[in-house]
Design a protein around this motif. Structure first.
Motif, short mmCIF file in Angstrom:
data_model
loop_
_atom_site.label_atom_id
_atom_site.label_comp_id
_atom_site.label_asym_id
_atom_site.label_seq_id
_atom_site.Cartn_x
_atom_site.Cartn_y
_atom_site.Cartn_z
N PRO A 177 0.84 -1.21 0.00
CA PRO A 177 0.00 0.00 0.00
C PRO A 177 0.87 1.25 0.00
O PRO A 177 1.86 1.33 0.72
CB PRO A 177 -0.80 -0.14 1.29
CG PRO A 177 0.07 -0.94 2.19
CD PRO A 177 0.86 -1.87 1.32
N VAL A 178 0.49 2.22 -0.82
CA VAL A 178 1.23 3.48 -0.91
C VAL A 178 0.24 4.61 -0.66
O VAL A 178 -0.73 4.79 -1.41
CB VAL A 178 1.91 3.64 -2.28
CG1 VAL A 178 2.63 4.98 -2.37
CG2 VAL A 178 2.86 2.49 -2.54
N GLU A 179 0.46 5.37 0.41
CA GLU A 179 -0.47 6.43 0.80
C GLU A 179 -0.09 7.78 0.20
O GLU A 179 -0.97 8.57 -0.15
CB GLU A 179 -0.50 6.55 2.33
CG GLU A 179 -0.92 5.28 3.06
CD GLU A 179 -2.37 4.91 2.80
OE1 GLU A 179 -3.16 5.83 2.46
OE2 GLU A 179 -2.70 3.71 2.92
N THR A 180 1.19 8.05 0.06
CA THR A 180 1.63 9.37 -0.40
C THR A 180 2.68 9.23 -1.50
O THR A 180 3.21 8.14 -1.76
CB THR A 180 2.22 10.19 0.76
OG1 THR A 180 3.37 9.49 1.27
CG2 THR A 180 1.20 10.36 1.88
N ASP A 196 5.33 1.57 -13.82
CA ASP A 196 4.06 1.13 -14.40
C ASP A 196 3.24 2.39 -14.69
O ASP A 196 2.72 3.03 -13.76
CB ASP A 196 3.32 0.20 -13.45
CG ASP A 196 2.11 -0.45 -14.13
OD1 ASP A 196 1.56 0.14 -15.08
OD2 ASP A 196 1.72 -1.55 -13.70
N PRO A 197 3.11 2.79 -15.94
CA PRO A 197 2.37 4.02 -16.27
C PRO A 197 0.94 4.02 -15.75
O PRO A 197 0.45 5.06 -15.31
CB PRO A 197 2.43 4.07 -17.79
CG PRO A 197 3.62 3.24 -18.16
CD PRO A 197 3.68 2.17 -17.14
N GLU A 198 0.29 2.87 -15.79
CA GLU A 198 -1.10 2.81 -15.35
C GLU A 198 -1.20 3.10 -13.85
O GLU A 198 -2.07 3.86 -13.40
CB GLU A 198 -1.69 1.43 -15.66
CG GLU A 198 -1.77 1.11 -17.15
CD GLU A 198 -2.71 2.08 -17.87
OE1 GLU A 198 -3.68 2.55 -17.24
OE2 GLU A 198 -2.47 2.36 -19.06
N ILE A 199 -0.32 2.50 -13.07
CA ILE A 199 -0.36 2.73 -11.62
C ILE A 199 0.09 4.15 -11.29
O ILE A 199 -0.43 4.79 -10.36
CB ILE A 199 0.52 1.69 -10.90
CG1 ILE A 199 -0.10 0.30 -11.08
CG2 ILE A 199 0.67 2.02 -9.42
CD1 ILE A 199 0.68 -0.81 -10.42
N GLU A 200 1.03 4.68 -12.06
CA GLU A 200 1.50 6.04 -11.82
C GLU A 200 0.37 7.06 -12.04
O GLU A 200 0.34 8.12 -11.40
CB GLU A 200 2.69 6.36 -12.71
CG GLU A 200 3.96 5.59 -12.32
CD GLU A 200 5.10 5.87 -13.27
OE1 GLU A 200 4.88 6.64 -14.24
OE2 GLU A 200 6.21 5.34 -13.06
N LYS A 201 -0.56 6.74 -12.95
CA LYS A 201 -1.68 7.65 -13.21
C LYS A 201 -2.72 7.60 -12.10
O LYS A 201 -3.52 8.54 -11.96
CB LYS A 201 -2.33 7.30 -14.55
CG LYS A 201 -1.43 7.55 -15.76
CD LYS A 201 -2.13 7.11 -17.04
CE LYS A 201 -1.22 7.30 -18.25
NZ LYS A 201 -1.90 6.84 -19.51
N GLN A 202 -2.73 6.54 -11.32
CA GLN A 202 -3.74 6.40 -10.28
C GLN A 202 -3.50 7.41 -9.16
O GLN A 202 -2.38 7.86 -8.93
CB GLN A 202 -3.73 4.99 -9.71
CG GLN A 202 -4.10 3.91 -10.71
CD GLN A 202 -4.00 2.52 -10.13
OE1 GLN A 202 -3.75 2.35 -8.93
NE2 GLN A 202 -4.19 1.50 -10.98
N ASP A 203 -4.60 7.76 -8.49
CA ASP A 203 -4.50 8.69 -7.36
C ASP A 203 -4.12 7.91 -6.10
O ASP A 203 -4.35 6.71 -5.97
CB ASP A 203 -5.84 9.40 -7.15
CG ASP A 203 -6.21 10.27 -8.34
OD1 ASP A 203 -5.28 10.75 -9.03
OD2 ASP A 203 -7.42 10.44 -8.60
N PHE A 204 -3.54 8.67 -5.16
CA PHE A 204 -3.21 8.08 -3.87
C PHE A 204 -4.47 8.05 -3.00
O PHE A 204 -5.32 8.94 -3.09
CB PHE A 204 -2.11 8.89 -3.20
CG PHE A 204 -0.78 8.78 -3.90
CD1 PHE A 204 0.03 7.68 -3.69
CD2 PHE A 204 -0.36 9.77 -4.78
CE1 PHE A 204 1.25 7.57 -4.34
CE2 PHE A 204 0.86 9.67 -5.43
CZ PHE A 204 1.67 8.58 -5.21
N PRO A 205 -4.60 7.05 -2.13
CA PRO A 205 -3.71 5.90 -1.97
C PRO A 205 -3.89 4.87 -3.06
O PRO A 205 -4.95 4.77 -3.65
CB PRO A 205 -4.10 5.34 -0.61
CG PRO A 205 -5.54 5.71 -0.47
CD PRO A 205 -5.71 7.04 -1.17
#
Length: 795
Positions: free
Chosen positions: A442-445, A460-469
């Motif tokens: 899990p990554v919160e920030t 991973d471009p897809e995960i990088e585009k996702q918002d936190f968390p």
């Protein structure tokens, strides 16, 4: 002829007489004998001749006396006249003598005193002369006795030589000089014994202080090696400033790019102090002195033999394996001393002797180090051993000793070091796996995300585009494993340092050791992890995902090694990392374990099945255990959607096949003796639920009814019994387009036998017996035909 003989005889007699008159009387005998040896009666004639000659001489004497007679008479007369005067003169002389004797008595006394004084003076002069001869010898002997306590042995020997050759021979008649001469060999032996004692003390001192002096020699070799390394790096980087090591024995720490600091070379005060060499710390004067003494005494060979024998003994003592193995400092000092003795003396030790000692020492060192390193399981200790061997080798190489075998030993020690590293990292990997929760990270920030990506190359471009968390697909063990692999590379690199190997060789060493870590240690840990009983399907899925990311990170590990060694991966013969195959094998093992555990879970559900095989009619709904199993499979396959590739499809297909096989085995169980048609109908409802599950596409990617084909054997068998379509089955048997192509005659026969032997309460057979006995005969006929088909297949 008589006249001639007479003449010859006379002539001979004349000759004999002349010889008698002119020859010494001692020689008259042979002359006279010749007379008797001549003619008979010759002596008579000779006697006659002799008498004649005597008479002749008498006449001559008489003539001479007559001639001098008057003078003789005159002389006697004058002599008589002188007698009176002579008596008077005699009286006067006697009186004068008396008076002279009386006057000379005092002179005689004084003369005797003068003579005594003269004798005393002569004796004193002689004594002074002799003392002057003795004084140099006596002074030299006293000087000699003072030189021995003052450790002036060479001067003492020279003094002895001077005493023996110059001074003592001059006065050798004196007893005290004889005593000194007798004491000189004793003093010479005393000097030999003292010098030999000093040599023994020197050898003992060398043995006691070998660690300190050896460390000094090794430290100098290490400083010189550091200097060379620093200069090489400075020249390479173009930031060379001032030397870190100087041949004058002083060290400096002024270097601009931080290659050597004050911590590396010691305090500033120590840096300014003069660095003493190993020769400065060892006083070789006892060796020189003893060698010179024995050389002067002509016993050099004895000293050489003794020295070499003692050094051989000390070499064996140095090489004895102690609790801390062989002391490299002692070994270094031993051969530093031997090298110094070799060059500082002439012939005390020879190159052949030192080479023999070195080869003997080298063989024992290698044997001891090989034995101890094989039992050492601490990589830090092995690394320390390697550093000591390298410093010792560099030290002795600087003195001209061949150390190739030591460096060859280091390659064996390197293998042992890698083994200890692998064992250590096996524990590290197991701890990482045991502490992992096998859940996505899990990554919160943003900071947490950057922290994870700084430790592990994740993009991973897809995960990088996702918002936190958000969650990263791998679990915590992935970055930890990656970091530990890098730490292993660093640890392996430590051993490769100072081995005087090229960057290509070091790169090859690192890659090979890293390959061992991946293919053996990490792979074994993964395989053991996968086989652990507490690892469930969810954990296995996460392990597969983790191995996928670790596999992708292998290229970054290769770049990491390339950056360390500065060797391009395109270089010929560059070893590639085998991490891809390692993680693929682990992933395949995890996949196989997933299939196994999934099948085990299916077996657990099937064990809950409780069919009433003699039931008259079905319940009209599927069994509870089967519905629970299907629900479990649905939820499990939803987790499998994260699996890469066709793992989820393969798992789903494997599960359906295993379920179909298990259901088939349940029908054909030999312990099941009777099956009613109602049980067949109930079983058919369960199979229909399985087919519905397969047709619902629990895992995407299947084409058409591929998944449903897993139950085709069951479906055709149940349809055959439900429809009771034996005529079609028997008619179309063996045809490729047969409706019941997947029904094996043996399977159909076994199930039909179970239904045939049912009891009378079975409704189907009751109807057969009441309503149509011909059907019973048909069953018998079908059984016979099935048996013939089975027998035909077996034959």
């Amino acid at each position: 002829m008589a006249d001639n003989e007479t003449l010859e005889c006379v002539t001979e007699h004349e000759r004999i007489l002349q010889e008698i008159e002119s020859t010494d009387t001692a020689c008259v005998g042979p002359t006279l004998r010749s007379i008797y040896d001549d003619q008979p009666n010759a002596h008579k004639r000779f006697m006659e001749k002799l008498d004649a000659r005597i008479r002749n001489h008498d006449r001559e004497i008489e003539k001479m006396c007559n001639f001098h007679h008057q003078g003789f008479v005159d002389a006697i007369t004058e002599l008589l006249k002188v007698r009176a005067d002579a008596e008077k003169l005699m009286g006067q002389v006697t009186d004068t003598n008396r008076r002279l004797q009386d006057a000379g008595r005092d002179v005689t006394a004084q003369t005797e005193e003068v003579i005594c004084c003269r004798i005393q003076q002569r004796n004193m002069a002689t004594t002074v002369e002799k003392l002057q001869l003795c004084i140099p010898g006596d002074t030299g002997y006293c000087y000699l006795r003072g030189l021995i306590p003052a450790v002036e042995y060479y001067a003492a020997l020279k003094t002895m030589e001077q005493l023996e050759n110059v001074y003592i021979p001059r006065v050798s008649q004196y007893r005290f000089c004889q005593i000194m001469a007798e004491n000189l060999p004793i003093l010479r032996e005393e000097i030999k014994e003292i010098s030999m004692s000093d040599l023994k003390d020197f050898l003992e001192s060398i043995r006691k202080h070998s660690d300190k002096v050896g460390e000094t020699a090794m430290r100098q070799a290490q400083q010189h090696r550091t200097f060379n390394s620093a200069v090489a790096k400075q020249v390479h980087t173009g930031h060379y400033s001032k030397p870190v090591y100087s041949l004058s024995g002083r060290t400096h720490t002024h270097i601009s790019n931080g290659l050597l600091t004050d911590d590396d070379a010691g305090d500033e005060e120590e840096a300014d102090e003069e660095v003493l060499t190993a020769q400065d710390l060892v006083d070789f004067s006892p060796v020189y002195r003893c060698l010179h003494i024995y050389t002067v005494l002509g016993d050099r060979e004895t000293f050489e033999n003794y020295y070499r024998k003692q050094r051989k003994k000390q070499a064996r003592l140095v090489l004895q394996p102690q609790a801390n193995m062989v002391s490299t400092s002692c070994l270094s000092l031993f051969f530093v001393v031997e090298d110094h003795i070799l060059h500082a003396t002439r012939g005390l030790v020879t190159r052949v002797f030192t080479d023999e000692l070195w080869n003997m020492a080298l063989s024992k060192i290698i044997a001891v180090l090989r034995t101890h390193s094989s039992y050492c399981d601490d990589p830090d200790l092995v690394l320390e051993l390697k550093n000591l061997i390298v410093i010792c080798a560099d030290t002795l190489q600087g003195y001209g000793f061949p150390v190739n075998r030591l460096f060859d030993l280091l390659f064996e020690v390197r293998d042992q070091y890698n083994e200890t590293l692998l064992k250590k990292w096996a524990v590290v990997f197991r701890e990482i796996f045991e502490s992992d929760n096998y859940s996505p990270i899990p990554v919160e920030t943003e900071e947490e995300y950057k922290l994870v990506t700084s430790r592990f190359p994740f993009h991973d471009p897809e995960i990088e585009k996702q918002d936190f968390p958000k969650k990263l697909p791998m679990s915590q063990s992935v970055p930890q494993i990656y970091i530990q692999v890098k730490e292993f590379i660093y640890a392996s690199l430590k051993f490769s340092e100072s081995l005087h190997r090229s960057s290509t060789e070091i790169d090859d060493m690192l890659r090979k050791s890293t390959n061992l870590l991946l293919t053996r240690t990490l792979s074994s840990c993964l395989q053991n992890l996968i086989k652990k009983p507490h690892i469930g399907l969810t954990e296995l899925v996460q392990i597969i995902i983790n191995t996928t990311h670790l596999e992708q990170a292998c290229k970054y590990l290769e770049e990491f090694i390339t950056n360390i060694t500065n060797v391009s991966p395109e270089t010929v013969h560059t070893t590639r990392l085998y991490g891809l195959s390692t993680f693929k094998d682990a992933r395949h093992a995890a996949e196989g374990e997933i299939y196994t555990k999934l099948n085990q879970k299916i077996d657990e559900f099937i064990q809950l099945a409780d069919y009433e095989w003699s039931m008259a009619e079905s319940d009209g709904r599927a069994s509870g255990y089967l519905m629970d199993l299907i629900n479990f499979l649905r939820s499990t396959f939803q987790v499998f959607t994260h699996l890469p590739g066709k793992v989820a499809q393969t798992a789903c297909m494997s599960a359906c096949k295993h379920l179909s096989t298990s259901l088939m085995q349940m029908l054909l169980d030999t312990e099941l003796k009777q099956i009613s048609m109602g049980a067949i109908q109930q079983f058919n409802l369960d199979v229909m639920q399985c087919e519905l599950f397969a047709s619902s596409e629990p895992v995407p990617g299947f084409q058409g009814d591929t998944l449903q084909l897993a139950f085709i054997d069951l479906r055709q068998l149940l349809d055959l019994f439900m429809v009771w379509d034996w005529s079609t089955y028997l008619a179309d048997y063996g045809q490729p387009n047969s409706k019941y192509l997947r029904v094996n005659p043996a399977t159909a026969l076994a199930l039909l036998e179970k239904m045939k032997d049912t009891n009378k309460k079975n409704n189907i057979f009751s109807q057969f017996r009441k309503n149509d006995r011909d059907k019973q005969k048909l069953i018998e006929t079908v059984v016979k035909q099935l048996r013939s088909l089975v027998n035909g297949m077996s034959s």
